[in-house]
Design an enzyme around this catalytic site. Sequence first.
Site, PDB file in Angstrom:
ATOM      1  N   HIS A 236       0.808  -1.220   0.000  1.00  0.00           N
ATOM      2  CA  HIS A 236       0.000   0.000   0.000  1.00  0.00           C
ATOM      3  C   HIS A 236       0.848   1.281   0.000  1.00  0.00           C
ATOM      4  CE1 HIS A 236      -3.583  -2.418   0.968  1.00  0.00           C
ATOM      5  NE2 HIS A 236      -2.880  -2.991   1.922  1.00  0.00           N
TER       6      HIS A 236
HETATM    7  O1  RIB Z   1      -4.590   0.336   4.870  1.00  0.00           O
HETATM    8  C1  RIB Z   1      -3.197   0.269   4.642  1.00  0.00           C
HETATM    9  C2  RIB Z   1      -2.466   1.232   5.521  1.00  0.00           C
HETATM   10  O2  RIB Z   1      -2.627   0.840   6.876  1.00  0.00           O
HETATM   11  C3  RIB Z   1      -0.947   1.248   5.278  1.00  0.00           C
HETATM   12  O3  RIB Z   1      -0.439   2.535   5.546  1.00  0.00           O
HETATM   13  C4  RIB Z   1      -0.418   0.280   6.288  1.00  0.00           C
HETATM   14  O4  RIB Z   1       0.925   0.589   6.701  1.00  0.00           O
HETATM   15  C5  RIB Z   1      -1.362   0.509   7.430  1.00  0.00           C
HETATM   16  O5  RIB Z   1      -0.880   1.627   8.150  1.00  0.00           O
END
Ligand code: RIB
Length: 313
Positions: A236
């Site tokens: 992500h």
């Molecule tokens: O939903 C994904 C996010 O949540 C990313 O930033 C991961 O590191 C968690 O913080």
Amino acid sequence: MKNILIDCDPGHDDALAIMVALAHSEAVNVLGITTIGGNQTLTKVTQNAKNILHFLDVTIPLAKGQEGPLVKALKTAPEAHGESGMDGPYFDGESYPVSDLTGVEFLYQMIQASTEKVTLVALGPLTNIALLLKTHPDIVPAIEAISLMGGGISHGNQTALAEFNIYVDPEAAEIVFQSGIPIIMAGLDVTEKAEITVQEINALQNGGKVSNLAYELLSFYNQSGRQFGFIDSPIHDLCAIAYLLRPDIFNGVQADIHVITDNSPARGLTYGDFRRIAEEPKQTFVLQEVNREKFVELLVDSLKKLDRQVENR
Ligand code: RIB
Ligand code: CA
């Protein structure tokens, strides 16, 4: 060359995003890193940031941000990232200098000191960024853009409707989305397409020191993702950095984004006005698609670059 500040809650994918940024000093100048309570407590995510920066043997200024969100209590994500917040690799509680300034004051002073406008890269809940904008509104003109991982137009992951970073602090997120600063939003619509496969993860093993660390991080993260129905692993946070380095491998659409901040089941939901004539300025570029192969290639090439840098030190 972009001057950037990274606000994060490492976090396996935060760590990989930091690595890729540091591998591209010809394109992004990392002025500093701030941490925010999110994936794990502030203490734990800050130690994880120290571990990564110590491992890479770099001297990036680091400051601790807020313990938790503006209004509600912090909800961490040990189910996804483990008790340490970055389970998998072994670290021996590495030492690394941390600024005496609060995260907000650190961000403010770093931006003020920059001769060029600064791009903020937000990889966790947006509490630090929102407090910066509210405490020091004079700093807004010095901010080029905010490239953030957060939200999702089609779905959530913390709830059916809300993505984790936004869900933890929706009040902060609404402040940021309504700040008037240009935003690049890497929400779940694109980040869940930015996956690395198990085969690609395994290919990192027995590479150089940094590639092998990435293998250990992603091996844990891949196994952890199975409980949420993932076979391959969406990286992500790396999308928020990858867009700054390779905007050509993404596409998206401008929109006016808002966040639900009530206590309904929609709390933390990000919704967009995509009408041709929106009532508000379309300040947010919502990423929708990514060339997955080129995304993974960027990661792998960055790790190999860091392998060489670390080995030649
Ligand atoms: O939903 C994904 C996010 O949540 C990313 O930033 C991961 O590191 C968690 O913080
Ligand atoms: Ca994160």
